[in-house]
Design an enzyme around this catalytic site. Structure first.
Site, PDB file in Angstrom:
ATOM      1  N   LYS A 268       0.833  -1.219   0.000  1.00  0.00           N
ATOM      2  CA  LYS A 268       0.000   0.000   0.000  1.00  0.00           C
ATOM      3  C   LYS A 268       0.859   1.259   0.000  1.00  0.00           C
ATOM      4  O   LYS A 268       0.454   2.296  -0.540  1.00  0.00           O
ATOM      5  CB  LYS A 268      -0.966  -0.015   1.187  1.00  0.00           C
ATOM      6  CG  LYS A 268      -0.315   0.029   2.567  1.00  0.00           C
ATOM      7  CD  LYS A 268      -0.189   1.423   3.124  1.00  0.00           C
ATOM      8  CE  LYS A 268       0.543   1.438   4.447  1.00  0.00           C
ATOM      9  NZ  LYS A 268       0.674   2.806   5.000  1.00  0.00           N
TER      10      LYS A 268
ATOM     11  N   SER B 245      -0.926  11.104   4.906  1.00  0.00           N
ATOM     12  CA  SER B 245      -0.005  10.077   4.426  1.00  0.00           C
ATOM     13  C   SER B 245       1.248  10.705   3.827  1.00  0.00           C
ATOM     14  O   SER B 245       1.179  11.464   2.860  1.00  0.00           O
ATOM     15  CB  SER B 245      -0.694   9.211   3.364  1.00  0.00           C
ATOM     16  OG  SER B 245       0.252   8.458   2.636  1.00  0.00           O
TER      17      SER B 245
END
Length: 339
Positions: free
Chosen positions: A195, A258
């Site tokens: 991911k 992120s």
């Protein structure tokens, strides 16, 4: 606190390690948090918060700071390692001679071993031997939200059912932190590595200005790459539809908390790799993970075109827009094909 009576010793006092320590302590457990920098630990002791990463979250009274590794490891049989993947093996070799005979180890580190691309379970077995129970936790968890007590859910896998049950009880909090058990030790580890790579790609797409349609397509095809690689390694495909797969993938690809996504956005906007890393200012796990995941895919003969193009941008100087056009120009395929 009794010197040998803590519920957990957390190794790694960065944002995520601190957030997990706070969560455990908030559950009423005695927790020891160790960091490698004595000055940093002294600051945490003085401020009773991690001002650098989580300035608005005070430490519970049951969270204890420790800069002496031997003392920290003597405090609990349960050890939670939260360090970057490229130092994971080094840290395990450092702690092995200091661990209690009854020690059990769990990690929240996401990624693969630097250079070799090995799963962290293989690194742990090599460093610690075959007898110690191992576990991994992974899922969509931003440190700030976890530390603030906002609702969060993760997956937990272990080589030992008793350890898995104990960890689920320690971590689970009905008000904010839901822990799902999963017997797929390989899949829970792999999702957290892949991911990171796809999140860089999602950031690149948004940085170029391609929009929501492109981002969603990239996430979906990235999930397909994750699942193909997982199947080749013996993981359960269902795992990648859970917290450690799709859950973490969506979170990391769509929210600017992120680092991997922000890093990719900078590349999509034309910034070079080194400058983007410097601007982030913290470890971008996906940078190393891209190389490691690509090598793993080659080793097992798994085609991962998104991963390949991100590698070309990060390590071969390819322009992000050119990489996107390469993906868009691939031959027509059945969506269900294995490549």
């Amino acid at each position: 606190m009794n010197q040998r009576n803590a519920s957990m010793t957390v190794i790694g006092a960065g944002s995520y390690g601190t957030a997990l320590a706070i969560t455990l302590a908030r559950n009423g457990h005695e927790v020891v948090l160790w960091g490698h920098d004595p000055e940093h630990i002294a600051t945490l002791k003085r401020d009773r918060c991690n001002a650098a990463f989580l300035p608005d979250v005070p430490f519970p009274d049951t969270l204890h700071l420790e800069s002496d590794l031997a003392t920290a490891l003597a405090a609990s049989r349960n050890i939670l390692v939260v360090v970057p993947s490229h130092v994971f093996g080094e840290v395990l070799r450092q702690i092995k001679p200091l661990m209690r005979p009854d020690a059990r180890l769990v990690w929240a580190t996401k990624g693969l071993e630097a250079e070799t691309g090995r799963l962290l379970q293989d690194v742990a077995r090599e460093a610690l031997g075959d007898q110690i129970p191992l576990a991994v936790i992974s899922g969509p968890t931003f440190a700030k939200e976890l530390a603030a007590g906002l609702p969060t859910a993760i997956s937990l896998a272990s080589t030992d059912q008793t350890f898995a049950d104990d960890l689920q009880q320690l971590l689970h909090c009905g008000k904010s932190f839901r822990v799902y058990s999963n017997p797929d030790f390989i899949g829970v580890q792999l999702g957290g590595a892949v991911k990171n790579v796809i999140a860089i790609g999602a950031g690149m797409s948004d940085g170029i200005g391609f929009g929501a349609n492109a981002r969603t397509a990239l996430i979906t095809r990235g999930l397909a790459e994750m699942s193909r690689l997982g199947a080749a390694l013996g993981a359960d495909p269902a795992t990648f539809m859970g917290m450690a797969g799709l859950g973490d993938l969506v979170l990391t690809c769509t929210d600017n908390q992120s680092r991997n996504r922000r890093f990719g956005m900078m590349l999509g906007q034309g910034m070079d790799v080194q400058s983007a890393q410097e601007k982030i200012g913290q470890v971008v796990e996906g940078y190393r993970n891209t190389k490691e995941v690509r090598e793993l895919a080659h080793r097992f003969g798994v085609e991962m075109p998104i991963t390949e193009e991100i590698y070309q941008v990060l390590y071969c100087g390819k322009n992000a827009r050119e990489a996107a056009l390469t993906l868009l120009g691939r031959a027509r395929k059945d969506e269900r094909s294995s490549h």
